[in-house]
Scaffold this active site. Structure first.
Site, PDB file in Angstrom:
ATOM      1  N   ALA A 167       0.811  -1.434  -0.216  1.00 33.34           N
ATOM      2  CA  ALA A 167      -0.432   0.018   0.028  1.00 33.34           C
ATOM      3  C   ALA A 167       0.980   1.160   0.099  1.00 33.34           C
ATOM      4  CB  ALA A 167      -0.928  -0.087   1.082  1.00 33.34           C
ATOM      5  N   GLY A 191       0.264   5.045   1.282  1.00 29.67           N
ATOM      6  CA  GLY A 191      -0.131   5.895   2.054  1.00 29.67           C
ATOM      7  C   GLY A 191       0.385   7.708   2.779  1.00 29.67           C
ATOM      8  N   GLY A 192      -0.484   8.203   2.777  1.00 30.45           N
ATOM      9  CA  GLY A 192       0.533  10.050   2.464  1.00 30.45           C
ATOM     10  C   GLY A 192       1.690  10.219   3.033  1.00 30.45           C
ATOM     11  N   MET A 193       2.286   8.994   4.614  1.00 26.61           N
ATOM     12  CA  MET A 193       3.524   9.354   4.090  1.00 26.61           C
ATOM     13  C   MET A 193       4.686   8.419   4.007  1.00 26.61           C
ATOM     14  SD  MET A 193       3.039  10.683   8.155  1.00 26.61           S
ATOM     15  CE  MET A 193       2.236   9.382   8.768  1.00 26.61           C
ATOM     16  N   ALA A 194       4.406   7.332   4.027  1.00 30.79           N
ATOM     17  CA  ALA A 194       5.200   6.558   3.316  1.00 30.79           C
ATOM     18  C   ALA A 194       4.288   4.743   2.594  1.00 30.79           C
ATOM     19  CB  ALA A 194       5.521   5.474   4.770  1.00 30.79           C
ATOM     20  N   THR A 195       5.506   4.417   1.920  1.00 22.20           N
ATOM     21  CA  THR A 195       4.452   2.746   1.560  1.00 22.20           C
ATOM     22  C   THR A 195       5.327   1.543   1.849  1.00 22.20           C
ATOM     23  OG1 THR A 195       5.541   4.922  -0.451  1.00 22.20           O
ATOM     24  CG2 THR A 195       5.219   1.739  -0.718  1.00 22.20           C
ATOM     25  N   VAL A 196       4.364   0.918   2.039  1.00 27.97           N
ATOM     26  CA  VAL A 196       4.593  -0.495   2.786  1.00 27.97           C
ATOM     27  C   VAL A 196       5.011  -1.641   1.963  1.00 27.97           C
ATOM     28  CG1 VAL A 196       3.039  -1.796   4.222  1.00 27.97           C
ATOM     29  CG2 VAL A 196       3.319   0.233   4.844  1.00 27.97           C
ATOM     30  N   LYS A 241       7.916  -0.556   6.127  1.00 31.40           N
ATOM     31  CA  LYS A 241       7.569   0.602   5.647  1.00 31.40           C
ATOM     32  C   LYS A 241       7.911   1.423   5.699  1.00 31.40           C
ATOM     33  CE  LYS A 241       3.286   2.127   7.122  1.00 31.40           C
ATOM     34  NZ  LYS A 241       2.309   2.373   8.104  1.00 31.40           N
ATOM     35  N   ASP A 250      -2.853   9.720  15.099  1.00 25.58           N
ATOM     36  CA  ASP A 250      -3.440   9.583  13.552  1.00 25.58           C
ATOM     37  C   ASP A 250      -4.771   8.380  13.821  1.00 25.58           C
ATOM     38  OD1 ASP A 250      -2.026   8.949  10.421  1.00 25.58           O
ATOM     39  OD2 ASP A 250      -4.021  10.212  11.162  1.00 25.58           O
TER      40      ASP A 250
END
Length: 659
Positions: A25, A27-32, A47, A146
């Site tokens: 996935a 996201g707004g802050m990181a990629t997993v 991550k 969050d």
């Protein structure tokens, strides 16, 4: 040929240990990513923080990495069955990363996307485990900041019941990650709100302050969404949504989903008070309230009383035997550690003393001792039986009807049909659908032909029609930035052949195919044409030069002339125009188009033979031919040069011989 740009991390080895296998996935802050720990031979999740989340100033990157490392150490010490474990941390390519437990399952966001909303026992079961994880963090002095469905993972149950959410294991991820990023953003740009606005607490919006009660508020919004299938507020801009948390109270879930118990309204209301002081003090306090709510919903009659019958003869005080109804036990693997004793309801007790029993026995004896009394008892029994029969029919059958078929109707048609049947319609969040037209009914609850109270409420989901996206304007942006913007717009990116450009530097997008603004389906391919920068050869100025000179100059630069001729007042073989213009950058071997003068258009010399010499001169000069007379100026013209009907350039001199 178009080529698809791949993720450069796939297949790479991080820290000599973690082999990246696939992307899970973004996201707004990181990629997993999923990865294989080649040292311990196990699957893990990696991550990696996005480059855009790290401080832009490279001089401050070391401070960001150090802060991220401290947060990672704090998270790693947080051990709890409902917390995603952190195994390792480090940096790769200058970007921080975390190595975490790989949870086989889905996010709560995926579950809600499929189910839309959950029934109360499922919602409370998930909330109970989610709050247990957050409570452990609060006890360790850590605030999540969050809490949202994307950070709640619903793992597969060991029993294999994928659809049984009550028995699923819930794990919470990303503890402290938002704080690590936010702290660096504050050093760069001042206070910034690093939270998802749909779940943000009012104090984070107004003061930028967060404590355990901030997580309690966000958890309350998540519970609201699980029960209703939507978040309480929406708006055109994130800032509008954020300020609604400050200015408005969260509505009761039962206002959107009629029939929800009052207990759930109170629970959500307590957790989402705008004043932090009015909320439960931390996730542990809210967890205790959720557990009580689960007991209330699961045991509407927590105790059962069994009375012995009263006999005609006086007897001792009747006894009451009380048996507690135990709630269904959760599987041992999913049971949560208790943080304390749950509150218990007080058991019912038998009445003290025998006065009431004696009085009832005496009343029965007097009633049965007279004929009128016995008749009254029989009549009362018949009336009660009739009332019970009618009431049973009404509550069991009579007050119900069947729900109409509304799916596939337009909104106007559905409202008209519901009005004819006396039903009330409410609408849930609409959804995109490739087959059902816009503003037509996509789904209904209860379904058609299902039993429903007469005049009851039917919940409809309308279609937004096929999902469409417009190609965003990425011309003039760096390729990677343009690629990220197109990916966020749900479009697939391909890199087309690059070409030279005099105005945009190398690596910048020159054009898109299809063009900017074109409406496409999600997942459609957009090809980006990227600049190679200015071409190595500059085209010289050739206008006004003779064609032979122009050819020599172009040959020296390795350029190829392409010549076309046209009539012109300019001298023959003079270059009239060129393309590309002078100063344009081109590659070696490029063609330069030249327009060349053919000279002025030819004119016809008139016949003046046999005309008087002076008259012949007048005719020629009137047509623009300078005239010279030989021999007798007063004679008759016998010869002319050029001869009659000759094609010559304008202004050509003509000589006439007169005798």
């Amino acid at each position: 040929m178009d080529t698809q740009v791949a993720d450069t991390l796939l297949g790479s080895l991080i820290d000599g240990r973690y082999r990246i296998r696939g992307r899970v996935a973004r996201g707004g802050m990181a990629t997993v990513y999923t990865a294989t720990d080649e040292r311990l031979e196990r699957t893990v999740a990696v991550k990696i923080i996005h480059p855009t989340q790290a401080p832009e100033a490279r001089a401050r990157m070391a401070g960001f990495v150090a802060r991220f490392t401290d947060e990672a150490k704090t998270i790693a010490r947080l051990t709890h069955p409902n917390v995603v474990a952190v195994y390792d941390q480090g940096t790769h390519g200058g970007l921080p990363y975390l190595v975490m437990e790989y949870v086989r399952g889905r996010t709560l966001r995926d579950v809600l996307a499929e189910r839309r909303r959950l029934n109360p026992d499922e919602a409370l079961a998930i909330a109970e485990q989610m709050l247990a994880a957050i409570a452990a963090a609060h006890r360790a002095g850590l605030v999540h900041r969050d809490v949202k469905p994307e950070n709640v993972l619903v793992a597969e149950a060991p029993t294999g019941g994928a659809a049984n959410l009550v028995d699923s294991v819930v794990k919470v991820a990303d503890f402290g990650l938002a704080r690590a990023v936010e702290a660096s953003a504050e050093e760069e740009n001042g206070n910034q709100l690093m939270a998802t606005v749909a779940y943000v607490a009012p104090e984070l919006v107004t003061e930028g302050h967060a404590d355990p009660r901030t997580d309690v508020y966000s958890a309350g919004i998540v519970l609201f969404e699980m029960l209703t299938g939507r978040v309480p507020y929406d708006g055109d801009r994130p800032v509008d949504v954020a300020w609604q948390h400050v200015d408005r109270d969260v509505p009761a879930p039962s206002t959107l989903v009629p029939g929800l118990p009052r207990t759930l309204d109170d629970l959500v209301g307590r957790a989402t008070r705008r004043d932090p002081g009015a909320r439960p003090t931390d996730a542990g306090a809210l967890l205790a309230e959720v557990q009580v709510a689960r007991d209330d919903l699961g045991n509407p009659n927590s105790h059962t009383a069994v009375l012995r019958p009263v006999h005609d003869t006086p007897v001792a005080q009747p006894t009451m035997v009380v048996a507690e109804v135990r709630p269904a036990e959760r599987p041992s693997w999913a049971r949560l550690p208790d943080s304390g004793q749950r509150p218990h309801r007080r058991r019912a007790t038998a009445p003290e003393g025998g006065d009431l029993a004696v009085q009832l026995a005496g009343l029965r004896t007097r009633a049965m001792g007279s004929p009128r009394g016995r008749m009254a008892i029989v009549a009362a029994a018949m009336v009660l039986g009739l009332v019970a029969a009618v009431g049973g029919w009404w509550f069991g059958v009579g007050r119900y009807t069947v729900a109409p078929q509304l799916v596939s109707l337009t909104r106007a048609q559905a409202e008209a049909q519901a009005a004819r049947g006396g039903f009330t319609l409410v609408y849930t969040q609409p959804r995109y659908d490739d087959k059902v037209p816009k503003d037509s009914v996509l789904g209904q609850n209860p379904v058609s032909a299902a039993r429903i109270v007469k005049g009851g409420t039917i919940t409809l989901t309308l279609s937004l029609g096929p999902e469409k996206v417009s190609v965003p304007d990425v011309v003039g942006k760096d390729f990677e930035l343009a690629k990220a913007e197109l990916t966020d717009a749900k479009l697939t990116v391909a890199k087309g052949p690059a070409r030279y450009d005099d105005n945009l530097p190398a690596g910048v997008v020159l054009a898109t195919e299809p063009k900017v603004g074109t409406v496409l389906k999600p997942g459609a391919k957009v090809t980006l044409v990227v600049s190679k920068g200015r071409a190595p050869v500059s085209v010289p100025n050739l206008v006004g030069k003779n064609i032979n000179e122009a050819r020599a100059i172009l040959a020296q630069l390795g350029l190829t002339p392409v010549e076309t001729y046209k009539d012109s007042d300019k001298p023959k073989d003079e270059v009239l125009g060129q393309s590309p213009a002078d100063g344009t950058g081109v590659e070696k071997g490029a063609q330069v188009k030249l327009e060349i003068s053919k000279g002025p258009a030819q004119v016809i010399v008139p016949r003046v033979i046999d005309l008087p010499c002076q008259q012949a001169k007048q005719v020629l000069e009137s047509q623009g031919f300078p005239t010279t007379i030989q021999l007798n100026p007063n004679g008759v013209t016998r010869f002319q040069n050029p001869g009659e009907n000759s094609s010559v350039p304008p202004g050509t001199p003509v000589t006439i011989t007169c005798l």
